[in-house]
Design a protein around this motif. Structure first.
Motif, PDB file in Angstrom:
ATOM      1  N   ASP A   9       0.979  -1.108  -0.047  1.00  0.00           N
ATOM      2  CA  ASP A   9       0.057  -0.033   0.144  1.00  0.00           C
ATOM      3  C   ASP A   9       0.927   1.402  -0.040  1.00  0.00           C
ATOM      4  O   ASP A   9       1.885   1.160   0.489  1.00  0.00           O
ATOM      5  CB  ASP A   9      -0.708  -0.123   1.286  1.00  0.00           C
ATOM      6  CG  ASP A   9      -1.762   1.092   1.402  1.00  0.00           C
ATOM      7  OD1 ASP A   9      -1.245   1.951   1.976  1.00  0.00           O
ATOM      8  OD2 ASP A   9      -2.828   1.169   0.826  1.00  0.00           O
ATOM      9  N   ALA A  10       0.410   2.134  -0.872  1.00  0.00           N
ATOM     10  CA  ALA A  10       1.384   3.542  -0.958  1.00  0.00           C
ATOM     11  C   ALA A  10       1.757   4.185   0.482  1.00  0.00           C
ATOM     12  O   ALA A  10       2.650   4.416   0.752  1.00  0.00           O
ATOM     13  CB  ALA A  10       0.856   4.314  -1.746  1.00  0.00           C
ATOM     14  N   ALA A  51       4.150   2.062   2.223  1.00  0.00           N
ATOM     15  CA  ALA A  51       5.385   2.245   1.599  1.00  0.00           C
ATOM     16  C   ALA A  51       6.134   3.462   1.944  1.00  0.00           C
ATOM     17  O   ALA A  51       7.376   3.357   2.020  1.00  0.00           O
ATOM     18  CB  ALA A  51       5.145   1.912   0.216  1.00  0.00           C
ATOM     19  N   LEU A  52       5.485   4.570   1.966  1.00  0.00           N
ATOM     20  CA  LEU A  52       6.017   5.792   2.493  1.00  0.00           C
ATOM     21  C   LEU A  52       6.569   5.911   3.540  1.00  0.00           C
ATOM     22  O   LEU A  52       7.649   6.386   4.033  1.00  0.00           O
ATOM     23  CB  LEU A  52       5.152   6.825   1.877  1.00  0.00           C
ATOM     24  CG  LEU A  52       4.655   7.314   0.691  1.00  0.00           C
ATOM     25  CD1 LEU A  52       3.556   8.315   0.766  1.00  0.00           C
ATOM     26  CD2 LEU A  52       5.967   8.178   0.252  1.00  0.00           C
ATOM     27  N   CYS A  69       2.827   2.319  -9.370  1.00  0.00           N
ATOM     28  CA  CYS A  69       2.830   2.350  -7.919  1.00  0.00           C
ATOM     29  C   CYS A  69       3.160   1.013  -7.230  1.00  0.00           C
ATOM     30  O   CYS A  69       3.656   0.909  -6.278  1.00  0.00           O
ATOM     31  CB  CYS A  69       1.296   2.916  -7.336  1.00  0.00           C
ATOM     32  SG  CYS A  69       1.077   4.468  -7.744  1.00  0.00           S
ATOM     33  N   GLU A  96       5.933   0.178  -4.508  1.00  0.00           N
ATOM     34  CA  GLU A  96       5.373  -0.371  -3.077  1.00  0.00           C
ATOM     35  C   GLU A  96       6.279  -1.688  -2.802  1.00  0.00           C
ATOM     36  O   GLU A  96       6.653  -1.842  -1.842  1.00  0.00           O
ATOM     37  CB  GLU A  96       3.962  -0.594  -3.235  1.00  0.00           C
ATOM     38  CG  GLU A  96       3.101   0.891  -3.154  1.00  0.00           C
ATOM     39  CD  GLU A  96       1.743   0.559  -3.775  1.00  0.00           C
ATOM     40  OE1 GLU A  96       0.870   1.726  -3.896  1.00  0.00           O
ATOM     41  OE2 GLU A  96       1.301  -0.600  -3.927  1.00  0.00           O
ATOM     42  N   ALA A 143      11.278   6.899  -5.839  1.00  0.00           N
ATOM     43  CA  ALA A 143      10.359   6.191  -5.165  1.00  0.00           C
ATOM     44  C   ALA A 143       9.297   6.924  -4.330  1.00  0.00           C
ATOM     45  O   ALA A 143       8.169   6.625  -4.383  1.00  0.00           O
ATOM     46  CB  ALA A 143      11.117   5.200  -4.139  1.00  0.00           C
ATOM     47  N   GLN A 144       9.821   8.046  -3.739  1.00  0.00           N
ATOM     48  CA  GLN A 144       8.987   8.859  -3.153  1.00  0.00           C
ATOM     49  C   GLN A 144       7.854   9.680  -3.918  1.00  0.00           C
ATOM     50  O   GLN A 144       6.947   9.797  -3.600  1.00  0.00           O
ATOM     51  CB  GLN A 144       9.535   9.987  -2.151  1.00  0.00           C
ATOM     52  CG  GLN A 144       8.868  10.837  -1.344  1.00  0.00           C
ATOM     53  CD  GLN A 144       9.548  11.661  -0.382  1.00  0.00           C
ATOM     54  OE1 GLN A 144      10.295  11.018   0.474  1.00  0.00           O
ATOM     55  NE2 GLN A 144       9.612  13.034  -0.777  1.00  0.00           N
ATOM     56  N   LEU A 148       5.203   7.247  -5.306  1.00  0.00           N
ATOM     57  CA  LEU A 148       4.241   7.047  -4.025  1.00  0.00           C
ATOM     58  C   LEU A 148       3.456   8.072  -3.551  1.00  0.00           C
ATOM     59  O   LEU A 148       2.219   7.823  -3.489  1.00  0.00           O
ATOM     60  CB  LEU A 148       5.215   6.388  -2.632  1.00  0.00           C
ATOM     61  CG  LEU A 148       5.700   5.166  -3.059  1.00  0.00           C
ATOM     62  CD1 LEU A 148       6.715   4.850  -1.744  1.00  0.00           C
ATOM     63  CD2 LEU A 148       4.898   3.837  -3.095  1.00  0.00           C
ATOM     64  N   GLN A 149       3.834   9.331  -3.691  1.00  0.00           N
ATOM     65  CA  GLN A 149       2.972  10.431  -3.267  1.00  0.00           C
ATOM     66  C   GLN A 149       2.108  10.790  -4.393  1.00  0.00           C
ATOM     67  O   GLN A 149       1.020  11.406  -4.113  1.00  0.00           O
ATOM     68  CB  GLN A 149       4.168  11.586  -3.327  1.00  0.00           C
ATOM     69  CG  GLN A 149       4.855  11.473  -1.926  1.00  0.00           C
ATOM     70  CD  GLN A 149       5.808  12.731  -2.014  1.00  0.00           C
ATOM     71  OE1 GLN A 149       6.058  13.400  -3.068  1.00  0.00           O
ATOM     72  NE2 GLN A 149       6.034  13.221  -0.668  1.00  0.00           N
ATOM     73  N   CYS A 187       0.271   7.979  -5.958  1.00  0.00           N
ATOM     74  CA  CYS A 187      -0.556   6.882  -6.056  1.00  0.00           C
ATOM     75  C   CYS A 187      -1.800   7.084  -5.163  1.00  0.00           C
ATOM     76  O   CYS A 187      -1.941   7.874  -4.049  1.00  0.00           O
ATOM     77  CB  CYS A 187       0.177   5.813  -5.272  1.00  0.00           C
ATOM     78  SG  CYS A 187       1.670   5.286  -5.900  1.00  0.00           S
TER      79      CYS A 187
END
Length: 221
Positions: A37-38, A41-42, A189, A193, A214-215, A218-219, A221
């Protein structure tokens, strides 16, 4: 717990797509490979140590053990376990306890393309097993300090494996998110993740460029 890859069998493919056509991919819970999940993952990404991504010791694939071990001792090697999990409608060789995969359909988790898998010396290569976090990448971010047994477990961990086409696997190679992302934006995403989840599970570091890439994914998603 290992759950399925990120391309749904119901990825809304046209009934008779041409070999060059790209199906419309509908992100949703599906079958095959790991899933995360985003937001999780963050948080995981923020906890990872930032490292240089450089190793003085030369990477050696053999330090990750024999290719495709039977680590779960189910009588089936990791490659066939992954094919059986990720292919649609897999056909197994009789007498192998649903181990040896003879054929099936791959929906590539990185570009959504259909690839027919047929086992054979000149056809099996069309579907390969990708390490979400490549072994060479992991070596440069902490795996060089592991034991040989730990590296072999990592190389055969279903959490870090997905069936992919020869083209996308070769394109991805040993890159991190700053150098390579799935061609289809809707699939980025899940890839990121899963990438971050593996790093978190194995306490691997991440370079600043890969962390930032990656950030950014994810931001969104």
């Amino acid at each position: 717990m290992v759950v399925a890859p990120s391309i749904s069998p119901a990825a809304q493919l046209s009934p008779t797509p041409s070999p060059s056509s790209r199906p419309t991919v509908t992100p949703e819970p599906e079958t095959g490979g790991p899933q995360n999940d985003a937001a999780v993952a963050l948080a995981q990404l923020a906890s990872l140590p930032v490292v240089s991504g450089h190793s003085d010791a030369q990477y050696d694939r053999d330090r990750f053990g024999q290719r495709w071990l039977d680590v779960d001792r189910n009588g089936c090697d990791t490659r066939n376990d992954t094919l059986g999990r990720d292919l649609l409608d897999p056909v197994f060789k009789p007498g192998t306890n649903d181990c040896k995969v003879l054929s099936g359909l791959l929906i590539d988790p990185y570009d959504g393309q259909r690839v027919d898998f047929v086992s054979g010396w000149d056809t099996s290569v069309l579907v390969q097993i990708d390490h979400v976090v490549a072994l060479a990448w992991s070596w440069r971010h902490g795996a060089e300090y592991w034991t040989d047994e730990e590296r072999a477990a990592f190389a055969n961990d279903p959490q870090n494996l997905v069936a992919a086409s020869e083209a996308t696997n070769q394109s991805k190679s040993d890159s991190g998110p700053s150098e390579w992302l799935p061609a289809v934006p809707e699939l980025r995403c899940t890839y990121v993740e899963n990438f971050v989840d593996v790093l978190h599970t194995y306490d691997l570091g991440i370079g600043a460029a890969d962390r930032d890439a990656a950030q950014a994914v994810l931001q969104g998603c």
